[in-house]
Scaffold this motif. Structure first.
Motif, PDB file in Angstrom:
ATOM      1  N   GLY B  13      -1.333 -17.680   7.416  1.00 42.81           N
ATOM      2  CA  GLY B  13      -2.283 -18.343   6.541  1.00 42.81           C
ATOM      3  C   GLY B  13      -3.596 -18.730   7.186  1.00 42.81           C
ATOM      4  O   GLY B  13      -4.461 -19.325   6.546  1.00 42.81           O
ATOM      5  N   GLN B  14      -3.771 -18.411   8.454  1.00 42.53           N
ATOM      6  CA  GLN B  14      -5.010 -18.767   9.160  1.00 42.53           C
ATOM      7  C   GLN B  14      -5.804 -17.508   9.463  1.00 42.53           C
ATOM      8  O   GLN B  14      -5.229 -16.495   9.829  1.00 42.53           O
ATOM      9  CB  GLN B  14      -4.690 -19.421  10.520  1.00 42.53           C
ATOM     10  CG  GLN B  14      -3.653 -20.505  10.467  1.00 42.53           C
ATOM     11  CD  GLN B  14      -4.232 -21.814   9.973  1.00 42.53           C
ATOM     12  OE1 GLN B  14      -5.447 -22.012  10.023  1.00 42.53           O
ATOM     13  NE2 GLN B  14      -3.372 -22.690   9.474  1.00 42.53           N
ATOM     14  N   GLY B  15      -7.111 -17.609   9.368  1.00 46.59           N
ATOM     15  CA  GLY B  15      -7.939 -16.486   9.811  1.00 46.59           C
ATOM     16  C   GLY B  15      -8.824 -15.933   8.718  1.00 46.59           C
ATOM     17  O   GLY B  15      -8.874 -16.463   7.608  1.00 46.59           O
ATOM     18  N   GLU B  19      -9.454  -9.859   7.327  1.00 49.84           N
ATOM     19  CA  GLU B  19      -9.137  -9.296   8.643  1.00 49.84           C
ATOM     20  C   GLU B  19      -8.251  -8.054   8.517  1.00 49.84           C
ATOM     21  O   GLU B  19      -7.284  -8.024   7.772  1.00 49.84           O
ATOM     22  CB  GLU B  19      -8.392 -10.352   9.460  1.00 49.84           C
ATOM     23  CG  GLU B  19      -8.060  -9.898  10.866  1.00 49.84           C
ATOM     24  CD  GLU B  19      -7.168 -10.937  11.571  1.00 49.84           C
ATOM     25  OE1 GLU B  19      -7.544 -12.124  11.589  1.00 49.84           O
ATOM     26  OE2 GLU B  19      -6.104 -10.552  12.066  1.00 49.84           O
ATOM     27  N   LEU B  20      -8.593  -7.030   9.287  1.00 51.89           N
ATOM     28  CA  LEU B  20      -7.818  -5.795   9.234  1.00 51.89           C
ATOM     29  C   LEU B  20      -6.556  -5.913  10.070  1.00 51.89           C
ATOM     30  O   LEU B  20      -6.622  -6.282  11.237  1.00 51.89           O
ATOM     31  CB  LEU B  20      -8.654  -4.644   9.787  1.00 51.89           C
ATOM     32  CG  LEU B  20      -9.649  -4.046   8.814  1.00 51.89           C
ATOM     33  CD1 LEU B  20     -10.544  -3.063   9.536  1.00 51.89           C
ATOM     34  CD2 LEU B  20      -8.912  -3.373   7.674  1.00 51.89           C
ATOM     35  N   PRO B  21      -5.422  -5.572   9.500  1.00 54.98           N
ATOM     36  CA  PRO B  21      -4.188  -5.609  10.279  1.00 54.98           C
ATOM     37  C   PRO B  21      -4.046  -4.322  11.093  1.00 54.98           C
ATOM     38  O   PRO B  21      -4.665  -3.316  10.780  1.00 54.98           O
ATOM     39  CB  PRO B  21      -3.119  -5.648   9.194  1.00 54.98           C
ATOM     40  CG  PRO B  21      -3.717  -4.901   8.047  1.00 54.98           C
ATOM     41  CD  PRO B  21      -5.208  -5.127   8.120  1.00 54.98           C
ATOM     42  N   LYS B  88      -9.034  -2.588   1.205  1.00 53.91           N
ATOM     43  CA  LYS B  88      -9.308  -3.504   0.110  1.00 53.91           C
ATOM     44  C   LYS B  88      -8.053  -4.114  -0.512  1.00 53.91           C
ATOM     45  O   LYS B  88      -8.128  -5.137  -1.168  1.00 53.91           O
ATOM     46  CB  LYS B  88     -10.102  -2.783  -0.988  1.00 53.91           C
ATOM     47  CG  LYS B  88     -11.461  -2.248  -0.527  1.00 53.91           C
ATOM     48  CD  LYS B  88     -12.359  -3.355  -0.027  1.00 53.91           C
ATOM     49  CE  LYS B  88     -13.729  -2.866   0.407  1.00 53.91           C
ATOM     50  NZ  LYS B  88     -13.706  -2.129   1.686  1.00 53.91           N
ATOM     51  N   CYS B  89      -6.915  -3.491  -0.317  1.00 50.59           N
ATOM     52  CA  CYS B  89      -5.716  -3.955  -1.012  1.00 50.59           C
ATOM     53  C   CYS B  89      -5.082  -5.129  -0.274  1.00 50.59           C
ATOM     54  O   CYS B  89      -4.795  -5.045   0.922  1.00 50.59           O
ATOM     55  CB  CYS B  89      -4.703  -2.824  -1.131  1.00 50.59           C
ATOM     56  SG  CYS B  89      -3.193  -3.307  -1.981  1.00 50.59           S
ATOM     57  N   GLN B  90      -4.836  -6.221  -1.006  1.00 47.16           N
ATOM     58  CA  GLN B  90      -4.232  -7.402  -0.369  1.00 47.16           C
ATOM     59  C   GLN B  90      -2.836  -7.100   0.178  1.00 47.16           C
ATOM     60  O   GLN B  90      -2.412  -7.722   1.142  1.00 47.16           O
ATOM     61  CB  GLN B  90      -4.175  -8.593  -1.326  1.00 47.16           C
ATOM     62  CG  GLN B  90      -3.608  -8.313  -2.705  1.00 47.16           C
ATOM     63  CD  GLN B  90      -4.627  -7.677  -3.629  1.00 47.16           C
ATOM     64  OE1 GLN B  90      -5.810  -7.944  -3.534  1.00 47.16           O
ATOM     65  NE2 GLN B  90      -4.173  -6.815  -4.528  1.00 47.16           N
TER      66      GLN B  90
END
Ligand code: HEM
Ligand code: HEM
Ligand code: SF4
Ligand code: SF4
Ligand code: SF4
Lengths: 244, 524
Positions: B13-15, B19-21, B88-90
């Motif tokens: 939940g931080q960041g 951000e790209l995984p 773009k996809c969550q």
């Protein structure tokens, strides 16, 4: 001579294929209204939306700056190069074609550079290589090869432009003319023939698809006018659909 | 929630929300929703179990759909793999599973389309990435097309407007047609078709609930606000998501609708026959089922002889109502064309407020520091209000009018770039909890940012699914679950009903503040 025939066939396939594919898009129904919003409310608004998409790749600009930069640079220079190529096909060549002639070479260089950058992105950004098929690399390679062979003629191994023009006009008027037997010219034109054949049947037709995609070409006027196409998604006639 | 998940929400939940995984192939392959039972399938007109020769039938269905939907045809033909959609996809941002990248999700269907419907795919499958439809592919379809909330965030990014939602609707339709449906969606559609709403609430239960709520309002305000059911000849039929009748915090917004309509002196009613605005027929791509659900609304319009149709707070319901009602179940000749058909409850309330017919006492929401979650379907698939984009402004205007502390989340995470809550499109089911948590991660990070920076405590929204999803996931990310509020809940808190206890106190306060013009004081 072989190349002449090949190019003629390629051009025929290109034009025929384009026609068939575009007709297929136009004939495919759109059962429901699905514009991606916020969407323009009117037809003329839609025209403007598509105009900016085509001219500036606006969505891409908002979505990914690097892809936009390389992609837009590639398409803009491609367009420019193709325009300067018109000098082989119109007789007498228009005035302005002569004026921009020298820029064609730089545009060609920029085009190849942009293509290389796009290929680099495809190779080295893991997200993008993950969605890439061999044919996606090939499309880039083909365009790069066409560009390089053209540039070779422009800057290093000059060819007989007058003869090329006679040959090209011969293509237009179906009147075979001899072609200078320069290796780069042969390569250039053979690859162009391949491009022409592949174009209508591959993802390269994406330019046309842009105009046909209902998510972008439909106005958002649903409460003002009823949308009643002949069939719905499942082929069910819309209930009580008296008129369109 | 007792399920152990490979997901630590407190860390995730931080960041940066965007951000790209790192790519984690197969990370989400184990998250699979339960299959529909054969009774559930058959009720919707689908085969009960996987049919014989399912490959052939699936391919035929695919061909049929491509011929019938140009959006699907364009999506399958024209993607240049530019990659603009891939980040773009969550569900990708939260999981790193490459098959959750929109272009890759499309590719699951496209590779089969290529194999059977294109020359290159038939003859040189290795060149264009074409593949046979195998059991493994079908399995991947089932997994990853049920990890797409059909939110269209990718479609906004795509230079050609390719909409992965259309692709996943088509894929689900194909799977249903060969007997491989999803339990959650199909069970719910079945309930609407047999009982009238997603929750399976019967008429007497609705009536009892509404009566109880009337008493509650009376106690709170001293005013007789009616929540009418099945009143023939009322002017307005209000169709709300059925969650509004029972679930928390949805119910607070339903009270809000009632108060607004009462204060404006409008004649209105709910219908027990059409007690569901939601329409999961869209999620499974089946316009037949969408149409069957919609017919109930048409029936109610005619039976109750109403003149106007208003829709409550529900994202996909509004998309269906706004975009599809008229096409699939219209035209509604009996409705009064002087009003929008249909009208969103926020439009109605906004217009009343602008016309000076509602008074809000913002101080009633002073304990709330608020932000707004744009639900995808109103944001990217429909419109609220007169202008393109007014779907973003109208709810915000109402929230600012009812609350002193409003702060938007970061620009790339709201409006047309809003993230899905993670539970839309038929994913709001417990067995997909990991998908839902991961999908919620970007939104939760954006919320964390405004919570840290501005002390935001609450997030408002106009979607029943979003409300349910966030109520479940907020605590996982370290927020209070009652931080989820409806827009009409905020209005319900702040509205000053004529003749209410609150009105007396409010008017006295205004008078003592030396503001002579009491009547006009709170308006606008
Ligand atoms: C109306 C005409 C066209 C429009 C609007 C258009 C638009 C686009 C856009 C937005 C992209 C994605 C960005 C990118 O990767 O560059 C793209 C990609 C591409 N376009 Fe076009 N295009 C058009 C015509 C053409 C033509 C005529 C060709 C070539 C013969 C072409 C070749 C390509 C290629 C090869 C790519 C993929 C680049 C890559 O692999 O990354 N386009 N196009
Ligand atoms: C039948 C069609 C074509 C003919 C007859 C043709 C012929 C030529 C010739 C003769 C040159 C050398 C120019 C010089 O020396 O000044 C050239 C250059 C070039 N060609 Fe083509 N070409 C054709 C199609 C294409 C296509 C479709 C592309 C792009 C996809 C292309 C891209 C280039 C580029 C980038 C150059 C170098 C820069 C320039 O001179 O503009 N050509 N072409
Ligand atoms: S529609 Fe939404 S959930 Fe589906 S792939 Fe696109 S961004 Fe992801
Ligand atoms: S943005 Fe569109 S064209 Fe680009 S990869 Fe995604 S779907 Fe394909
Ligand atoms: S539930 Fe809400 S956020 Fe999620 S897809 Fe639906 S509208 Fe979007």
């Amino acid at each position: 001579m072989v190349l002449y025939a090949f190019l003629c066939i390629a051009a025929a396939v290109f034009i025929g294929g384009l026609g068939v594919r575009i007709w297929a898009y136009a004939a495919t129904p759109v059962p429901l209204r699905i514009p991606v919003t916020p969407a323009p409310l009117t037809r003329s608004g839609v025209v403007m939306r598509l105009f900016w998409e085509v001219v500036l790749f606006r969505s891409l600009f908002n979505a990914s700056k690097w892809t936009w930069l390389f992609g837009w640079a590639f398409h803009a220079t491609l367009l420019f190069v193709l325009l300067t190529h018109l000098r082989y096909f119109v007789q007498p060549a228009w005035m302005w074609l002569g004026l921009v002639q020298d820029l064609g070479g730089y545009a060609g260089l920029a085009m190849v550079a942009a293509l290389v950058a796009l290929a680099g992105r495809r190779l080295f950004v893991p997200r993008i290589s993950a969605v890439t098929a061999p044919s996606d690399y090939l499309a880039l390679a083909l365009l790069i090869a066409i560009g390089l062979s053209g540039l070779a003629m422009k800057f290093v191994f000059h060819t007989d432009i007058v003869a090329v023009k006679a040959f090209a006009l011969g293509l237009v008027y179906l009147d075979p003319q001899p072609l200078p037997l320069d290796p780069f010219l042969i390569i250039h034109l053979s690859l162009v023939a391949v491009l022409l054949v592949v174009f209508p049947f591959s993802k390269l037709l994406h330019g046309a698809a842009l105009f046909f995609n209902p998510t972008r070409n439909q106005p958002d006027d649903l409460r003002e006018s009823r949308y009643a196409p002949r069939i719905t998604r499942n082929g069910v006639p819309a209930a009580r659909s008296d008129t369109a | 929630m007792a399920v152990t998940l490979g997901f630590d929400a407190s860390k995730a939940g931080q960041g940066d929300p965007q951000e790209l995984p790192a790519l984690r192939p197969g990370a989400m392959a184990a998250s699979k929703s339960y299959p529909a039972s054969s009774a559930q399938q058959q009720l919707l007109g689908f085969p009960g179990e996987l049919v014989d020769q399912w490959q052939i039938k699936a391919i035929a269905k695919l061909g049929e759909l491509v011929q019938r939907s140009r959006a699907l045809k364009v999506a399958l033909d024209a993607c240049v793999k530019c990659g603009a959609c891939t980040d773009k996809c969550q569900f990708f941002l939260g999981s790193g599973d490459p098959k959750n990248m929109p272009a890759a999700r499309q590719e699951l269907l496209r590779k089969v389309y290529r194999r059977y419907f294109t020359w290159a795919g038939k003859h040189m499958p290795w060149l264009v990435g074409a593949e046979d439809l195998t059991e493994a592919t079908l399995d991947e379809w089932y997994i990853y097309f049920h990890q797409c909330s059909q939110c269209r965030r990718c479609a906004v990014a795509c230079p050609f407007g390719i909409d992965t939602a259309e692709v996943s609707m088509a894929a689900r339709e194909i799977m249903d047609s060969i007997g491989k449906g999803q339990r959650y969606c199909n069970e719910i559609i079945g309930k609407v078709l047999t009982i009238g709403n997603n929750l399976g609430l019967k008429k007497h239960a609705l009536a009892a609930t509404l009566e109880g709520l009337e008493e509650e309002i009376k106690e709170e305000t001293g005013v007789d606000v009616k929540l009418p059911l099945d009143v023939e000849g009322a002017d307005i039929l209000l169709v709300a998501p059925s969650a509004d009748f029972f679930a928390e915090p949805h119910i607070a917004s339903l009270i809000g609708y009632g108060k607004v309509l009462h204060e404006a002196g409008l004649s209105w009613t709910f219908s027990s026959h059409a007690s569901e605005a939601g329409n999961f027929g869209m999620f499974i791509g089946s316009s037949e089922n969408m149409q069957r659900v919609l017919e109930r609304v048409g029936d109610a319009v005619r039976a109750l002889k109403v003149k106007r149709l208003v829709v409550g707070e529900c994202g996909h319901a509004w998309r269906v109502a706004y975009n599809f009602w008229n096409t699939l179940a219209g035209p509604y000749e009996t409705l009064d064309p002087a009003y929008p058909i249909p009208q969103h409850i926020c439009e109605l309330t906004y217009d009343l407020w602008r016309a000076g017919k509602l008074r809000f006492d913002k101080s009633k929401n002073d304990h709330i520091r608020l932000t707004y979650h744009d639900s995808c379907n109103p944001a990217r698939a429909s419109r609220i209000g007169p202008d393109p984009g007014s779907q973003f402004e109208i709810p915000r205007a109402l929230l600012r009018a009812t609350c002193n502390h409003f702060y938007d989340m970061a620009p790339g995470t709201i409006r047309e770039n809003t993230f899905c809550c993670g539970g839309g499109g038929g994913l709001l089911t417990d067995e997909l909890m990991e998908v839902r948590l991961r999908g919620a991660q970007p939104r939760m990070r954006a919320l964390r940012d405004v919570a840290d920076e501005h002390g935001v405590t609450h997030m408002a929204m106009i979607c029943a699914i979003c409300k349910a999803q966030f109520t479940t996931v907020l605590p996982q990310f370290g927020f209070e679950s009652d931080g989820v509020v409806g827009v009409h809940q905020m209005i319900s808190n702040a509205i000053v009903l004529t003749g209410s206890v609150q009105a007396q106190e409010y008017e006295a306060r205004l008078a003592s503040a030396g503001n002579g013009d009491v009547a006009a004081g709170g308006k606008r």
